[in-house]
Design an enzyme around this catalytic site. Structure first.
Site, PDB file in Angstrom:
ATOM      1  N   HIS A   1       5.933  -8.840  -0.843  1.00 17.72           N
ATOM      2  CA  HIS A   1       4.931  -9.918  -0.821  1.00 17.72           C
ATOM      3  C   HIS A   1       5.616 -11.275  -0.643  1.00 17.72           C
ATOM      4  O   HIS A   1       5.148 -12.126   0.117  1.00 17.72           O
ATOM      5  CB  HIS A   1       4.147  -9.947  -2.146  1.00 17.72           C
ATOM      6  CG  HIS A   1       3.288  -8.743  -2.401  1.00 17.72           C
ATOM      7  ND1 HIS A   1       3.385  -7.985  -3.553  1.00 17.72           N
ATOM      8  CD2 HIS A   1       2.311  -8.163  -1.656  1.00 17.72           C
ATOM      9  CE1 HIS A   1       2.495  -6.998  -3.502  1.00 17.72           C
ATOM     10  NE2 HIS A   1       1.836  -7.080  -2.367  1.00 17.72           N
TER      11      HIS A   1
ATOM     12  N   LYS B   1      -9.166  -0.909  -6.423  1.00 17.28           N
ATOM     13  CA  LYS B   1      -8.148  -0.165  -7.150  1.00 17.28           C
ATOM     14  C   LYS B   1      -8.256  -0.437  -8.647  1.00 17.28           C
ATOM     15  O   LYS B   1      -8.708  -1.500  -9.060  1.00 17.28           O
ATOM     16  CB  LYS B   1      -6.775  -0.619  -6.670  1.00 17.28           C
ATOM     17  CG  LYS B   1      -6.562  -0.368  -5.209  1.00 17.28           C
ATOM     18  CD  LYS B   1      -5.282  -0.997  -4.738  1.00 17.28           C
ATOM     19  CE  LYS B   1      -5.136  -0.783  -3.237  1.00 17.28           C
ATOM     20  NZ  LYS B   1      -4.022  -1.553  -2.671  1.00 17.28           N
TER      21      LYS B   1
ATOM     22  N   ARG C   1       3.659  -2.929   7.125  1.00 17.54           N
ATOM     23  CA  ARG C   1       4.948  -2.277   6.879  1.00 17.54           C
ATOM     24  C   ARG C   1       5.213  -1.168   7.872  1.00 17.54           C
ATOM     25  O   ARG C   1       6.291  -1.046   8.422  1.00 17.54           O
ATOM     26  CB  ARG C   1       4.986  -1.700   5.455  1.00 17.54           C
ATOM     27  CG  ARG C   1       5.098  -2.746   4.371  1.00 17.54           C
ATOM     28  CD  ARG C   1       4.732  -2.192   3.036  1.00 17.54           C
ATOM     29  NE  ARG C   1       3.378  -1.640   3.090  1.00 17.54           N
ATOM     30  CZ  ARG C   1       2.677  -1.268   2.044  1.00 17.54           C
ATOM     31  NH1 ARG C   1       3.204  -1.342   0.855  1.00 17.54           N
ATOM     32  NH2 ARG C   1       1.463  -0.788   2.174  1.00 17.54           N
TER      33      ARG C   1
ATOM     34  N   SER D   1       3.560  -1.976  -4.168  1.00 20.95           N
ATOM     35  CA  SER D   1       3.344  -2.092  -5.616  1.00 20.95           C
ATOM     36  C   SER D   1       3.207  -0.704  -6.239  1.00 20.95           C
ATOM     37  O   SER D   1       3.681  -0.453  -7.343  1.00 20.95           O
ATOM     38  CB  SER D   1       2.086  -2.913  -5.899  1.00 20.95           C
ATOM     39  OG  SER D   1       2.217  -4.205  -5.393  1.00 20.95           O
TER      40      SER D   1
HETATM   41  O1  PNS Z   1      -3.083  -5.673  -1.608  1.00 22.45           O
HETATM   42  P1  PNS Z   1      -4.274  -4.906  -1.128  1.00 22.45           P
HETATM   43  O2  PNS Z   1      -4.845  -4.073  -2.257  1.00 22.45           O
HETATM   44  O3  PNS Z   1      -3.982  -4.090   0.095  1.00 22.45           O
HETATM   45  O4  PNS Z   1      -5.392  -5.974  -0.736  1.00 22.45           O
HETATM   46  C1  PNS Z   1      -6.663  -5.575  -0.276  1.00 22.45           C
HETATM   47  C2  PNS Z   1      -7.649  -6.776  -0.338  1.00 22.45           C
HETATM   48  C3  PNS Z   1      -7.737  -7.282  -1.749  1.00 22.45           C
HETATM   49  C4  PNS Z   1      -7.140  -7.882   0.566  1.00 22.45           C
HETATM   50  C5  PNS Z   1      -9.018  -6.289   0.181  1.00 22.45           C
HETATM   51  O5  PNS Z   1      -9.429  -5.184  -0.563  1.00 22.45           O
HETATM   52  C6  PNS Z   1     -10.082  -7.385   0.108  1.00 22.45           C
HETATM   53  O6  PNS Z   1     -10.101  -8.279   0.914  1.00 22.45           O
HETATM   54  N1  PNS Z   1     -10.953  -7.330  -0.934  1.00 22.45           N
HETATM   55  C7  PNS Z   1     -11.984  -8.305  -1.142  1.00 22.45           C
HETATM   56  C8  PNS Z   1     -13.372  -7.703  -0.909  1.00 22.45           C
HETATM   57  C9  PNS Z   1     -13.682  -7.651   0.568  1.00 22.45           C
HETATM   58  O7  PNS Z   1     -13.799  -8.652   1.250  1.00 22.45           O
HETATM   59  N2  PNS Z   1     -13.842  -6.416   1.077  1.00 22.45           N
HETATM   60  C10 PNS Z   1     -14.107  -6.158   2.447  1.00 22.45           C
HETATM   61  C11 PNS Z   1     -12.830  -6.126   3.266  1.00 22.45           C
HETATM   62  S1  PNS Z   1     -13.200  -5.775   4.949  1.00 22.45           S
END
Ligand code: PNS
Length: 160
Positions: free
Chosen positions: A17, A41, A91, A129
């Protein structure tokens, strides 16, 4: 003024990150590092703890970086806060399918917002993570994969 956002779970923040944050901040005028509160999650650390880890260990002195918590849709957060670019790290090919769908969905929800992908540096291309949490819980050494200030918090949470 180009305002970008780097959203994620950061559960916990890793060197992968930090790599993306350090490179993204050079590409924009300001970078919002956004900790998702209601990520699907089941998180090890609360949103407050994840924000605290990011701010106290990493970025308290960089005035181009703001660390926030967000709930609801990322696309809405971008529109409401004048953010035009979403930054995500890639990645491996395995990341691509999910990231592709998310970028297209966010574009549909907020047409003025674009997603930009940064390819993870070689040394971080396997770091996640989830892997860090698993290795720590089994007493493995992740000292080269996470910021040093994160290590004691991780061990305390996972080895008790
Ligand atoms: O680190 P991560 O878990 O891969 O991040 C995922 C994250 C938090 C960026 C994604 O789940 C997100 O944007 N969540 C917010 C809710 C949302 O907008 N969902 C629709 C995404 S298309």
């Amino acid at each position: 003024m180009l305002k970008a956002i780097y959203p994620g779970s950061f559960d916990p923040v890793t060197n992968g990150h930090l790599d993306i944050i350090n490179r993204a901040v050079e590409l924009c005028d300001s970078l919002v590092v956004a900790v998702a509160r209601n990520s699907e999650k089941k998180n090890l650390f609360s949103a407050e703890e994840r924000i605290q880890m990011l701010s106290s260990c990493c970025y308290k002195d960089n005035n181009k970086i703001e660390i926030v918590e967000f709930g609801g849709l990322l696309a809405d957060y971008c529109v409401e806060n004048g953010i035009s670019v979403i930054v995500r790290g890639l990645r491996a090919i395995a990341d691509f399918e999910f990231e592709y769908a998310m970028a297209l969905m966010n574009k549909r929800l907020a047409p003025a917002v674009d997603t930009v992908f940064l390819i993870a540096s070689n040394e971080n291309s396997f770091v996640s993570s989830r892997i860090v949490r698993e290795v720590v819980s089994l007493d493995g050494d992740v000292s080269s994969l996470v910021p040093s200030c994160i290590l004691p918090l991780l061990k305390k949470r996972l080895r008790n």
